[in-house]
Write a protein that holds these residues in place. Structure first.
Motif, PDB file in Angstrom:
ATOM      1  N   ALA A 127       0.600  -1.046  -0.047  1.00  0.00           N
ATOM      2  CA  ALA A 127      -0.232   0.104  -0.327  1.00  0.00           C
ATOM      3  C   ALA A 127       1.420   1.179  -0.093  1.00  0.00           C
ATOM      4  O   ALA A 127       0.734   1.828  -0.589  1.00  0.00           O
ATOM      5  CB  ALA A 127      -0.875  -0.192   1.760  1.00  0.00           C
ATOM      6  N   LEU A 128       1.614   1.488   0.986  1.00  0.00           N
ATOM      7  CA  LEU A 128       2.835   2.575   0.754  1.00  0.00           C
ATOM      8  C   LEU A 128       3.344   2.461  -0.637  1.00  0.00           C
ATOM      9  O   LEU A 128       3.555   3.412  -0.869  1.00  0.00           O
ATOM     10  CB  LEU A 128       3.876   2.431   2.039  1.00  0.00           C
ATOM     11  N   ALA A 129       3.860   1.730  -1.241  1.00  0.00           N
ATOM     12  CA  ALA A 129       4.365   1.919  -1.731  1.00  0.00           C
ATOM     13  C   ALA A 129       3.989   2.185  -3.279  1.00  0.00           C
ATOM     14  O   ALA A 129       4.334   3.122  -3.524  1.00  0.00           O
ATOM     15  CB  ALA A 129       5.303   0.050  -2.962  1.00  0.00           C
ATOM     16  N   GLY A 130       2.825   2.173  -2.984  1.00  0.00           N
ATOM     17  CA  GLY A 130       1.815   2.306  -4.614  1.00  0.00           C
ATOM     18  C   GLY A 130       1.581   3.886  -3.906  1.00  0.00           C
ATOM     19  O   GLY A 130       1.113   4.421  -5.028  1.00  0.00           O
ATOM     20  N   VAL A 131       1.029   4.112  -3.135  1.00  0.00           N
ATOM     21  CA  VAL A 131       0.990   5.684  -2.840  1.00  0.00           C
ATOM     22  C   VAL A 131       2.064   6.274  -3.391  1.00  0.00           C
ATOM     23  O   VAL A 131       1.779   7.740  -3.928  1.00  0.00           O
ATOM     24  CB  VAL A 131       0.761   5.677  -1.294  1.00  0.00           C
ATOM     25  N   MET A 132       2.548   6.342  -3.258  1.00  0.00           N
ATOM     26  CA  MET A 132       3.976   6.807  -3.365  1.00  0.00           C
ATOM     27  C   MET A 132       4.348   6.775  -4.796  1.00  0.00           C
ATOM     28  O   MET A 132       4.811   7.722  -5.299  1.00  0.00           O
ATOM     29  CB  MET A 132       5.475   6.362  -2.831  1.00  0.00           C
ATOM     30  N   GLY A 133       3.822   6.154  -5.954  1.00  0.00           N
ATOM     31  CA  GLY A 133       3.907   5.941  -6.726  1.00  0.00           C
ATOM     32  C   GLY A 133       3.060   6.569  -8.066  1.00  0.00           C
ATOM     33  O   GLY A 133       3.056   7.367  -8.590  1.00  0.00           O
ATOM     34  N   ALA A 134       1.642   6.494  -7.224  1.00  0.00           N
ATOM     35  CA  ALA A 134       0.939   6.899  -7.566  1.00  0.00           C
ATOM     36  C   ALA A 134       0.395   8.081  -7.745  1.00  0.00           C
ATOM     37  O   ALA A 134       0.257   8.848  -8.422  1.00  0.00           O
ATOM     38  CB  ALA A 134      -0.630   6.465  -7.253  1.00  0.00           C
ATOM     39  N   TYR A 135       0.773   8.602  -6.214  1.00  0.00           N
ATOM     40  CA  TYR A 135       0.755  10.374  -5.923  1.00  0.00           C
ATOM     41  C   TYR A 135       1.683  11.139  -6.756  1.00  0.00           C
ATOM     42  O   TYR A 135       1.182  12.360  -7.666  1.00  0.00           O
ATOM     43  CB  TYR A 135       0.446  10.595  -4.628  1.00  0.00           C
ATOM     44  N   LEU A 136       2.709  10.925  -7.244  1.00  0.00           N
ATOM     45  CA  LEU A 136       3.872  11.827  -8.025  1.00  0.00           C
ATOM     46  C   LEU A 136       3.438  11.155  -8.966  1.00  0.00           C
ATOM     47  O   LEU A 136       3.575  12.551  -9.838  1.00  0.00           O
ATOM     48  CB  LEU A 136       5.383  10.521  -8.020  1.00  0.00           C
ATOM     49  N   GLY A 137       1.822  10.470 -10.260  1.00  0.00           N
ATOM     50  CA  GLY A 137       2.512   9.880 -11.050  1.00  0.00           C
ATOM     51  C   GLY A 137       1.082  10.486 -11.988  1.00  0.00           C
ATOM     52  O   GLY A 137       0.243  10.274 -12.678  1.00  0.00           O
ATOM     53  N   SER A 138       0.526  11.153 -10.537  1.00  0.00           N
ATOM     54  CA  SER A 138      -1.062  11.290 -10.934  1.00  0.00           C
ATOM     55  C   SER A 138      -1.669  12.368 -11.723  1.00  0.00           C
ATOM     56  O   SER A 138      -2.713  12.208 -12.791  1.00  0.00           O
ATOM     57  CB  SER A 138      -2.022  12.027  -9.665  1.00  0.00           C
ATOM     58  N   PRO A 139      -0.487  13.184 -12.227  1.00  0.00           N
ATOM     59  CA  PRO A 139      -0.601  13.786 -13.165  1.00  0.00           C
ATOM     60  C   PRO A 139      -0.777  13.768 -14.523  1.00  0.00           C
ATOM     61  O   PRO A 139      -1.719  13.741 -15.456  1.00  0.00           O
ATOM     62  CB  PRO A 139       0.025  15.609 -12.858  1.00  0.00           C
TER      63      PRO A 139
END
Length: 295
Positions: free
Chosen positions: A110-122
């Motif tokens: 979950a933590l790893a996913g949040v990091m990647g997804a938030y940075l790539g959200s735009p």
């Protein structure tokens, strides 16, 4: 190197699954917040959607949004799978007895996913906009009419600033938290189970393949409703201040449920979603695992 190879593996899967993503996005947007029978169904099923898009928009339209999709997969999964692999290699996911800890594995995923997804959200937002764009006779959802990834990012940034570029990011996090934790935890647990029961020879490529297939099915079952809400949040029109209700996936799910009779899960539960998510999950995890074994 783990980050680089994880990103490249995700990009390889993305090239083949992007047409399915285009179909999935349009089916998820079809009938948005409208009761059944009150809107025209341009896409009756997965196969009809493929034929319709190819006939009206052209075959190239099935690869719409490929550039941002590749970039998002490289950023998101490079960070996500790379971080998880490091945590696993350093023993953070195992107990003192050396067995895999499902809670630790799920939390790390979950933590790893949040990091990647938030940075790539735009990038994910622009990908959704581009994949939703269609000829007027088969258009569903809001049509942004972007000319490309960089033009879209520049336009959104100039109009709404950095905040506008990350619009929908928080609402999309439940999708990533549920999906990433389920996927990585299920993959590690299944792989350990197969190894312990000696179903396949030690170090066989079949171990990672079967574990990746099981995790792909699990992630689709767990993530589907949140995926529908996330797609609709990212594609919403905005006012001059960059605001658009609902502002998070919490109200988006019940609103969609009330309008459609039940959660819009049904559109996302189509074979398209299953094929797209499970296949890309399988390719990514299997590729990363095979590279780790040969490096």
């Amino acid at each position: 190197m783990d980050f680089l190879m994880s990103g490249l593996a995700a990009c390889g899967a993305c090239v083949f699954t992007n047409p399915l993503e285009v179909v999935k996005t349009r089916m998820q947007l079809q009938g948005e917040l409208k009761a059944p029978g009150t809107y025209q169904r341009h896409y009756r099923n997965v196969f009809h959607a493929f034929i319709t898009i190819g006939r009206v928009d052209g075959l190239a339209a099935l690869q719409k949004g490929l550039a941002p999709a590749l970039l998002y997969q490289f950023l998101m999964n490079g960070i996500r799978l790379g971080t998880y692999s490091l945590a696993e290699a350093r023993g953070y996911l195992h107990t003192a007895e050396g067995t895999l800890s499902p809670p630790r594995s799920a939390a790390a995923g979950a933590l790893a996913g949040v990091m990647g997804a938030y940075l790539g959200s735009p990038i994910y937002m622009v990908k959704t906009h581009l994949q939703a764009q269609a000829a007027s006779e088969i258009a569903v959802g809001h049509q942004y009419k972007h000319q490309g990834m960089f033009q879209a990012l520049s336009k959104i940034g100039q109009k709404h600033g950095l905040v506008g570029l990350w619009r929908g990011a928080l609402g999309g996090l439940p999708r990533v938290i549920i999906g990433s934790s389920t996927q990585l935890c299920t993959f590690s647990s299944t792989k350990d189970f197969i190894t312990q029961w000696e179903i396949f020879p030690p170090q066989s490529w079949k171990v990672a393949l079967v574990a990746a297939m099981v995790s792909g099915i699990a992630v689709v079952l767990a993530m589907t409703p949140f995926d529908v809400a996330s797609t609709r949040l990212y594609n919403q029109p905005t006012d001059a201040r960059g605001k658009a209700p609902p502002t998070s996936s919490a109200p988006a799910l019940p609103l969609a449920s009330r309008a459609g009779g039940r959660l819009p899960h049904r559109a996302a539960s189509s074979p398209c979603t299953w094929a797209c998510s499970s296949r890309s999950s399988t390719i990514r995890l299997w590729s990363v695992t095979r590279w780790q074994k040969t490096s």
